[in-house]
Design an enzyme around this catalytic site. Structure first.
Site, short mmCIF file in Angstrom:
data_model
loop_
_atom_site.label_atom_id
_atom_site.label_comp_id
_atom_site.label_asym_id
_atom_site.label_seq_id
_atom_site.Cartn_x
_atom_site.Cartn_y
_atom_site.Cartn_z
N GLY C 247 0.81 -1.22 0.00
CA GLY C 247 0.00 0.00 0.00
C GLY C 247 0.84 1.27 0.00
O GLY C 247 2.07 1.24 0.14
N HIS C 248 0.15 2.41 -0.13
CA HIS C 248 0.82 3.70 -0.23
C HIS C 248 1.49 4.09 1.08
O HIS C 248 0.92 3.98 2.15
CB HIS C 248 -0.15 4.79 -0.68
CG HIS C 248 -1.40 4.92 0.12
ND1 HIS C 248 -2.30 3.90 0.29
CD2 HIS C 248 -1.91 5.96 0.78
CE1 HIS C 248 -3.32 4.32 1.01
NE2 HIS C 248 -3.10 5.56 1.34
N GLY C 249 2.74 4.51 0.94
CA GLY C 249 3.47 4.99 2.10
C GLY C 249 4.07 3.89 2.97
O GLY C 249 4.63 4.17 4.03
#
Lengths: 347, 347, 347
Positions: C247-249
């Site tokens: 996922g993002h980050g």
């Protein structure tokens, strides 16, 4: 962009500006998290965020804040430029859009794109390199088709859609307006339908189609199958993450959010506003009511009434599951207690 | 197609026609579910289906029915054209094929396809736009390779296969006849094999290959890895859904069905006729016997004997699991009962 | 290659050669498992392997063995050519590399590749057919870009990387050196970030980027999202299998291994040397310490301290989980015991 200019535009947006204070009107180039922000970057805080204690240390040049007296006082003392919004996260989203204007990456149709017969292209479409568009398909105006996308025959794509590279849209699929399909997603593929016979699995022809309503987002490598007959439908405003499976004939309502690696088996009906967390599974033909929330990894095997929160496998109401799981962790002790209580046999 | 013409062809198929009645010989254009069917559409019912009560309301012009006296009587009274089949679902599958003849979408080799050296193309192949075929590969007659497919070197693809767009077939893979590979699937990729060393993970070269026997279907974005040495093999007639992982060196038997998001770790051996429901996981080198059924989300961590039905994680016999799970839901009460029974300490 | 020649080269490698015996110096063409090996093939055994009893039957012409007196004696009696290594599996990996030298499949830039403006290509790059490289991107020397890969704008790819067919690398992504990206993987796609508003989900622009450090491997159809702000980072030497969601980050440390179908939600921080087995899920913003091992299908919902082994959902220490699960299987009996112990009501 000067902070004052930014605020002028944000006033026209959906995040309601309450109050602001400009100190030396800083130039804002980028958004950043409050922990990582440096000069000329803007950041935001939400009410009750675990990050509010970072306000003292941040190097951000401007802050979007919630309506919180303490934070406002602190920000003023620390001489930040700040603005109070009813929804600072929404203000930050609008800010990022202003700081990062989206450029159409290609103009017109790239010379290596292969466009079939009777294809209708709307105004201002961008068709990237090595795109293939099958016969009798239609691409609405301002839609962007990135390099390597394959669109089969008789596909209808509305206005202002963005299809990222190497995604595949099968025959007769319909996408309405303002949708984003991410890289390597597949829409309209054949449903997994077979008839058991004495000679083995006999393919059930999948003659239906997929309809994606407006404002839908489909994640990378997500797969949405078409059914034997009828349609698979994704409701307006629904957002689907990466690596999700949507089986043949599934109907998903409006405004849902489905996290990565969710799997929805054939024929399931999902209401409006449903939230499915990561790796959730939903069985064939199950009906999930409006605004249901399913926590991560849960497996829904039978109908779930509207408004409920479910967990576990098979899914049960979240509160019951939490209590069951708390007991599960004590099972070894429990077994011991029972053994101690048992009447001992005479030796 | 007139209903009478349809029946004439179905008589030659595998679904055995028992009896029929034609009323005004309707023209049949499409298949549909009994709930959604409109005029000039045909539908079917199975014995004991939850849809039998829809017979009265359906607008279908013709019906394929099971040998059920009640249904026949009802259909006759309602003046439907109908036909009784031993397997009406199979008759419906055959009907859909007749109503939707599959057209080869491209003739010959598209001018944008890139064909390597010493590639052998069979008669009547269809090679779409922007396809790449590596040196020394072979495509059997009547195979259809859709736009954007990449076939590496030394791949052998048999007759009458269909490879959907943007799937990737790695070097030395073998596909026998009548297979379908769906969009964005990957066959023959490097297995996930590393040797732990003081310097970190050292890649184990993956020099083996993948063999797909005849009549196999591989779902969208499904990945089938090749092993370090030897082969990964998918048995004849096995059907694999979307987003499935088949690890390096896995052997899957004949006539299996694997639903979406199943994961099979390296070296597992799966028997014939095995059915794995959605999101099932199988651990490294486990042996799963013939005709095993694993229910959704279960995790098989050790060998499973032939003919068993397993559930849960780690998987146990389905009947035991159902009883355990029934108790799990009562754990909070159970804990309470035990506490009540405990001899109270004197105060 | 003669076995004696092979040994000369292996002496220079990382698998330490202890002792060897050459019988008639066989020609070695290929590696194989000890069960399947035929003449002119080489195989290996590890200490305590379940395959040591196959030594008598193998048809292999040469064997790489662990320092085990019994095995050495047996191999000598059976007149094998053999060599003892401190790490025979590592020796086998090095052998497979020697027997299967990797050839750069294309020389230079294929004429059908589309290269944007201001693209910098290093020396000896191989750019395959129908590749697209966006403006201002950079490909380091000796990197191999297979057919159909799409690289968006402003991507920086280091030296000696291999990008397999139809993978997609989004804008501003950075890959350092010696990475492998497998077919249909997606790097740098938009994170799944939305702001709930009265009008529905409002997209949070994803303006961050993805950084892949050196010696990383990314599996087929694995998706690695970029964040709203900041970066998603995969540490050096980490190996990620097929169909994994990052996922993002998310920040993943160095030297990790993540098996197929793992899902890591946005903002999670994974330490160094972490091993995640198949279908593991990790929740948003959770911190997983160094050298944690998570067994298959487990779900990590809160921080896990370094060096622990966790299982189940929600994940608990592995040893506790094993005991709990052992009790779970006895729940029906347990319930019965409790019912028997309950004081009976007078009838």
């Amino acid at each position: 962009m000067l902070f004052s200019q930014l605020l002028e535009t944000l006033k026209l947006g959906d995040a309601i500006l309450k109050e602001y204070k400009i100190n030396d009107d800083p130039n804002i180039n980028e958004g950043a998290s409050i922990e990582k922000a440096i000069e000329n970057q803007i950041s935001f805080l939400e009410k009750g965020s675990y990050l509010t204690n970072k306000l003292e240390e941040t190097k951000a040049s401007a802050l979007l804040l919630p309506n919180d007296e303490m934070l406002i006082k602190q920000a003023t003392q620390l001489k930040f430029s700040w603005a109070i919004f009813e929804d600072p996260r929404l203000a930050f989203a609008e800010t990022l859009d202003l700081l990062n204007p989206k450029l159409s990456p290609y103009i017109g149709v790239h010379k290596t794109a292969v466009i079939g017969e009777n294809v209708i292209l709307g105004e201002d479409v961008s068709i990237g390199a090595n795109v293939f568009i099958g016969n009798n398909s239609k691409i609405g105006s301002k839609s962007i088709i990135h390099p390597g996308v394959v669109i089969y025959e008789k596909v209808k794509i509305g206005k202002n859609n963005e299809l990222h590279s190497n995604c595949v849209i099968h025959s007769k699929s319909i996408l309405r307006d303002n949708c984003i399909v991410h890289a390597n997603a597949v829409i309209g593929s054949e449903g997994f339908g077979f008839v058991p016979t004495k000679k083995g699995w006999r393919k059930m022809p999948q003659t239906g189609s997929v309809v994606i309503e407006q404002d839908v987002e489909i994640g990378c490598s997500t797969t949405i199958d078409r059914p034997a007959v009828g349609e698979t439908r994704i409701g307006a405003g629904t957002k689907i993450d990466n690596l999700v499976q949507v089986g043949h004939g599934v109907h998903i309502g409006k405004g849902c959010a489905m996290a990565s690696q969710v799997g929805i088996a054939g024929g399931a009906k999902i209401g409006n506003g449903v939230i499915l967390a990561g790796q959730v599974g939903i069985a064939n033909r199950v009906k999930v009511g409006d605004n249901v929330i399913a926590s991560s990894k849960c497996g829904i095997t039978k109908d779930v009434p509207s408004g409920t929160v479910v967990s576990g496998f098979p899914a049960i109401p979240n509160k019951l599951w939490l209590r069951c799981y708390a007991s599960f962790k004590k099972l070894p002790e429990l077994v011991k207690s029972i053994q101690e209580m048992k009447p001992k046999k005479a030796t």
